[in-house]
Design a protein around this motif. Structure first.
Motif, mmCIF file in Angstrom:
data_model
loop_
_atom_site.group_PDB
_atom_site.id
_atom_site.type_symbol
_atom_site.label_atom_id
_atom_site.label_comp_id
_atom_site.label_asym_id
_atom_site.label_seq_id
_atom_site.Cartn_x
_atom_site.Cartn_y
_atom_site.Cartn_z
ATOM 1 N N ALA A 1 0.861 -1.196 0.000
ATOM 2 C CA ALA A 1 0.000 0.000 0.000
ATOM 3 C C ALA A 1 0.890 1.236 0.000
ATOM 4 N N VAL A 2 0.879 1.953 -1.114
ATOM 5 C CA VAL A 2 1.683 3.175 -1.239
ATOM 6 C C VAL A 2 0.796 4.310 -1.773
ATOM 7 N N SER A 3 1.192 5.532 -1.442
ATOM 8 C CA SER A 3 0.454 6.720 -1.899
ATOM 9 C C SER A 3 1.452 7.713 -2.468
ATOM 10 N N PRO A 4 0.977 8.644 -3.333
ATOM 11 C CA PRO A 4 1.893 9.652 -3.878
ATOM 12 C C PRO A 4 2.047 10.841 -2.915
ATOM 13 N N PRO A 5 3.232 11.073 -2.383
ATOM 14 C CA PRO A 5 3.390 12.169 -1.410
ATOM 15 C C PRO A 5 3.097 13.543 -2.005
ATOM 16 N N LEU A 6 3.291 13.682 -3.336
ATOM 17 C CA LEU A 6 3.028 14.991 -3.938
ATOM 18 C C LEU A 6 1.533 15.306 -3.949
ATOM 19 N N MET A 7 0.717 14.268 -3.907
ATOM 20 C CA MET A 7 -0.741 14.474 -3.802
ATOM 21 C C MET A 7 -1.066 15.141 -2.463
ATOM 22 N N PRO B 1 5.275 4.479 1.299
ATOM 23 C CA PRO B 1 4.528 3.346 1.871
ATOM 24 C C PRO B 1 3.693 3.872 3.040
ATOM 25 N N ILE B 2 2.465 3.386 3.174
ATOM 26 C CA ILE B 2 1.593 3.889 4.245
ATOM 27 C C ILE B 2 1.210 2.765 5.216
ATOM 28 N N TRP B 3 0.409 3.116 6.208
ATOM 29 C CA TRP B 3 0.104 2.197 7.304
ATOM 30 C C TRP B 3 -0.624 0.938 6.846
ATOM 31 N N MET B 4 -1.229 0.941 5.646
ATOM 32 C CA MET B 4 -1.948 -0.255 5.202
ATOM 33 C C MET B 4 -1.011 -1.284 4.574
ATOM 34 N N ASP B 5 0.258 -0.949 4.447
ATOM 35 C CA ASP B 5 1.219 -1.872 3.832
ATOM 36 C C ASP B 5 1.584 -2.974 4.836
ATOM 37 N N SER B 6 1.562 -4.222 4.347
ATOM 38 C CA SER B 6 1.899 -5.332 5.257
ATOM 39 C C SER B 6 2.955 -6.229 4.611
ATOM 40 N N SER B 7 3.819 -5.605 3.790
ATOM 41 C CA SER B 7 4.738 -6.411 2.981
ATOM 42 C C SER B 7 6.124 -6.598 3.618
ATOM 43 N N THR B 8 6.274 -6.292 4.898
ATOM 44 C CA THR B 8 7.629 -6.270 5.467
ATOM 45 C C THR B 8 7.831 -7.283 6.609
ATOM 46 N N SER B 9 7.161 -8.444 6.510
ATOM 47 C CA SER B 9 7.307 -9.433 7.600
ATOM 48 C C SER B 9 8.758 -9.858 7.787
ATOM 49 N N VAL B 10 9.461 -10.031 6.678
ATOM 50 C CA VAL B 10 10.863 -10.469 6.770
ATOM 51 C C VAL B 10 11.684 -9.414 7.521
ATOM 52 N N GLU B 11 11.469 -8.152 7.155
ATOM 53 C CA GLU B 11 12.235 -7.066 7.784
ATOM 54 C C GLU B 11 11.876 -6.928 9.261
ATOM 55 N N CYS B 12 10.605 -7.211 9.597
ATOM 56 C CA CYS B 12 10.209 -7.184 11.015
ATOM 57 C C CYS B 12 11.023 -8.224 11.791
ATOM 58 N N ASP B 13 11.101 -9.428 11.228
ATOM 59 C CA ASP B 13 11.860 -10.497 11.902
ATOM 60 C C ASP B 13 13.323 -10.098 12.039
ATOM 61 N N GLU B 14 13.874 -9.513 10.979
ATOM 62 C CA GLU B 14 15.298 -9.134 11.014
ATOM 63 C C GLU B 14 15.552 -8.064 12.079
ATOM 64 N N LEU B 15 14.663 -7.065 12.143
ATOM 65 C CA LEU B 15 14.851 -5.992 13.115
ATOM 66 C C LEU B 15 14.727 -6.535 14.543
ATOM 67 N N ALA B 16 13.688 -7.344 14.771
ATOM 68 C CA ALA B 16 13.490 -7.886 16.117
ATOM 69 C C ALA B 16 14.694 -8.727 16.526
ATOM 70 N N ALA B 17 15.168 -9.587 15.615
ATOM 71 C CA ALA B 17 16.293 -10.466 15.938
ATOM 72 C C ALA B 17 17.535 -9.639 16.283
ATOM 73 N N ALA B 18 17.745 -8.555 15.564
ATOM 74 C CA ALA B 18 18.966 -7.758 15.766
ATOM 75 C C ALA B 18 18.988 -7.045 17.120
ATOM 76 N N VAL B 19 17.812 -6.788 17.699
ATOM 77 C CA VAL B 19 17.802 -6.044 18.975
ATOM 78 C C VAL B 19 17.442 -6.930 20.169
ATOM 79 N N GLY B 20 17.453 -8.267 19.948
ATOM 80 C CA GLY B 20 17.232 -9.171 21.075
ATOM 81 C C GLY B 20 15.808 -9.680 21.181
ATOM 82 N N GLY B 21 15.053 -9.584 20.102
ATOM 83 C CA GLY B 21 13.704 -10.175 20.094
ATOM 84 C C GLY B 21 12.606 -9.131 20.236
ATOM 85 N N ASP B 22 11.372 -9.595 19.967
ATOM 86 C CA ASP B 22 10.224 -8.686 19.975
ATOM 87 C C ASP B 22 9.959 -8.094 21.365
ATOM 88 N N ASP B 23 10.186 -8.891 22.415
ATOM 89 C CA ASP B 23 9.915 -8.349 23.757
ATOM 90 C C ASP B 23 10.863 -7.198 24.065
#
Ligand code: ADP
Ligand code: XUL
Length: 534
Positions: free
Chosen positions: A58-64, A132-154
């Protein structure tokens, strides 16, 4: 008389509210709204979003958004208001979305040509044409990578207020860096939607605030500064590309010469912008703990003020910074108005027909349950959209209407328990809060009184109130929030009251709803009496 302008750039529309303050008295003197799809059709959005074959994108045009600001300021200039009193402007924007600017943006922002619209002048400043806006859900892999890098979701939640979420800005930035490293390298500043629009008004890069900073997975909630560990784990040199985080009542500057000349406006203060939910907190009058509000907008959200951050151990909710300097708890549901509209349209109803069907069907829907995940759902996390019917015939219009509303309310009640807010009163806001049949279901499910507010667009009103608050603080005579909201955040007569018997029935139904949810998520089979699924 001082005038305070609040702007709200939401998913589908841009709104403006002008608040006039005369002595101690404040009242709304101007309200206007434009739909992006209708007002700026050249950008080709649907419901404010660019069409995509991939439902997770889900992406939008910022110039709009920039051109919409121009249209709205033009309307205000032509409104007949005596704008010599325009004192301060603050804004609210959909949260989490990000705008990518190159190094050329600094000078373009400072020297735009008042004879031309903003969008065409900013084209060359974008290092990424879409946001990219709040309705975008295409980053599950990146979520896992970020959480893993900082010691987990908790660990991430304890530090930033939320576990990793697909729509949050950090995972979105990481995806952009991985997919388009050259464009990422050419990015000088990554703004949130809010800080992008504040920058445009001020003619220079603006800061963000803790309310929107906490929607990135990158901000240390306790210090309201970027958290280096998360920033470094997201993308290289990200620290230098993010805007500073300023206190919510800071000034970003004054209205730039571009707007002054283009629309004949004076050099009013521009206050840092915040997210729509933090602004709604103010616009629904939740300036003390113990009250909660539900916003029925494109997304549905339930939120309340928190003096101390209490993190959600179940992982569905968020703690954000609040415009008061305290915190707010929030749970967000993506299948809000759009899901209600989908059910309405499935049976060729209008809102009146929808309300009639709701009023005519039995509370509890005779045990029929609908899980209305038309788009990927945030709470609970559902990546593959789809609707699930339990005991529900697919041609039963009234049962679908009741099914969607009851499921939404039950889900909100279930997934907001982590906030531990004693609810006896709920303030309802957002476009669908005009619908009293929907609000009656809300009152019965929560067992709480539900109040409609005189001003429906609480995010926009909250922005105008923030403008007043920041201006008073800048003048060295700070105002109490209670005093700021008193005159303008007023409930309409006709509070909706819960029915005791229906509330008891919904408490039981919530267990059945939770079981259906668990089955649909593949976590557990629903009990046999609910298994008549079609
Ligand atoms: P956002 O700010 O997220 O763009 P709004 O808060 O303005 O959204 O809400 C807009 C939505 O309100 C519309 O998409 C529509 O579905 C809903 N709405 C408007 N009128 C009614 C109504 N009478 N009953 C139910 N929903 C309504
Ligand atoms: C909140 C959220 C939405 C957006 C758009 O976390 O994603 O409510 O702010 O309104």
């Amino acid at each position: 008389m001082n005038l305070y302008l609040g702007l709200d750039s939401s998913t589908q529309s841009l709104s403006a509210i002008v608040l006039a303050v005369d002595g101690d008295r404040a009242h709304v003197v101007f309200e206007s709204s434009l739909q992006f799809d209708d007002a700026l059709p050249r950008y080709g959005t649907r419901h404010g979003v660019l069409p995509s074959d991939d439902l997770s994108v889900a992406v939008s045009p910022p110039l709009m958004w920039a051109d919409a600001l121009d249209v709205m300021l033009g309307r205000i200039a032509a409104s007949g208001l005596d704008l010599r009193g325009l004192t301060a402007i603050a804004g609210s924007a959909q949260q989490h979305g990000s705008v990518y600017l190159n190094a050329g943006a600094r000078s373009v922002l400072a020297r735009m040509d008042p004879a031309r619209a903003p969008g065409e002048q900013l084209t060359g400043c974008l290092s990424r044409p879409v946001a990219p806006i709040w309705m975008d859900s295409s980053t599950s892999v990146e979520c896992d990578e970020l959480a893993a890098a900082v010691g987990g979701d908790d660990a991430l939640a304890a530090r930033t207020g939320s576990r990793a979420f697909e729509r949050f800005t950090g995972p979105q930035i990481r995806k952009f860096f991985k997919r388009e490293p050259d464009a990422y390298a050419a990015t000088d500043r990554i703004h949130l939607v809010s800080s992008f629009l504040a920058s445009l008004l001020a003619g220079r890069h603006a800061s963000t605030d803790p309310g929107d900073g906490s929607g990135t997975n990158l901000m240390d909630l306790s210090t309201a500064t970027w958290w280096p560990e998360a920033v470094d784990a997201t993308a290289p040199s990200l620290g230098s590309k993010l805007p500073p985080i300023a206190r919510p009542w800071s000034l970003a500057g004054t209205l730039s010469p571009y707007w002054q000349v283009r629309h004949g406006l004076r050099a009013a203060n521009v206050v840092v912008w915040s997210g729509d939910n933090p602004c709604s907190l103010i616009g629904t009058g939740l300036v003390r703990e113990g009250l909660a509000a539900i916003s029925l907008g494109t997304s549905d959200t339930i939120f309340g003020l928190m003096r101390e951050p209490r993190i959600d151990r179940t992982g569905t909710g968020h703690v954000f910074g609040a415009p008061t300097g305290a915190f707010m708890g929030l749970t967000c549901f993506s299948n809000g108005s759009l899901a209600r509209e989908r059910v309405r349209d499935m049976f060729a109803l209008d809102w009146i027909g929808f309300s009639r069907a709701l009023a005519a069907s039995p509370p509890g829907n005779d045990g029929r349950i609908l899980l209305p995940w038309f788009v990927p759902e945030i709470t609970p996390a559902v990546a593959a959209p789809g609707i699930h019917r339990f005991r529900l015939a697919d041609d039963d219009a009234a049962a679908h209407v009741r099914g969607v509303v009851e499921a939404q309310m039950l889900s909100m009640a279930l997934h907001s328990q982590w906030m531990h807010v004693e609810l006896d009163t709920l303030h309802a806001t957002g476009g669908a809060s005009v619908n009293r049949e929907i609000l009656q279901v809300m009152a019965d499910v929560f067992g709480a009184e539900v109040r409609q507010l005189a001003v429906k667009n609480s995010a926009c009103l909250g922005a105008a109130l923030r403008a007043r608050h920041a201006h008073a603080a800048a003048e060295g005579r700070p105002l109490e929030w209670e005093a700021i909201v008193r005159d303008v955040v007023v409930p309409l007569p006709g509070t909706l009251r819960p029915d005791r018997h229906r509330h008891a029935m919904y408490r039981d139904l919530m267990r059945a709803y939770a079981a259906c949810e668990a089955e649909a998520l593949g976590r557990a089979a629903a009990p046999s009496e609910l298994r008549i699924k079609n």
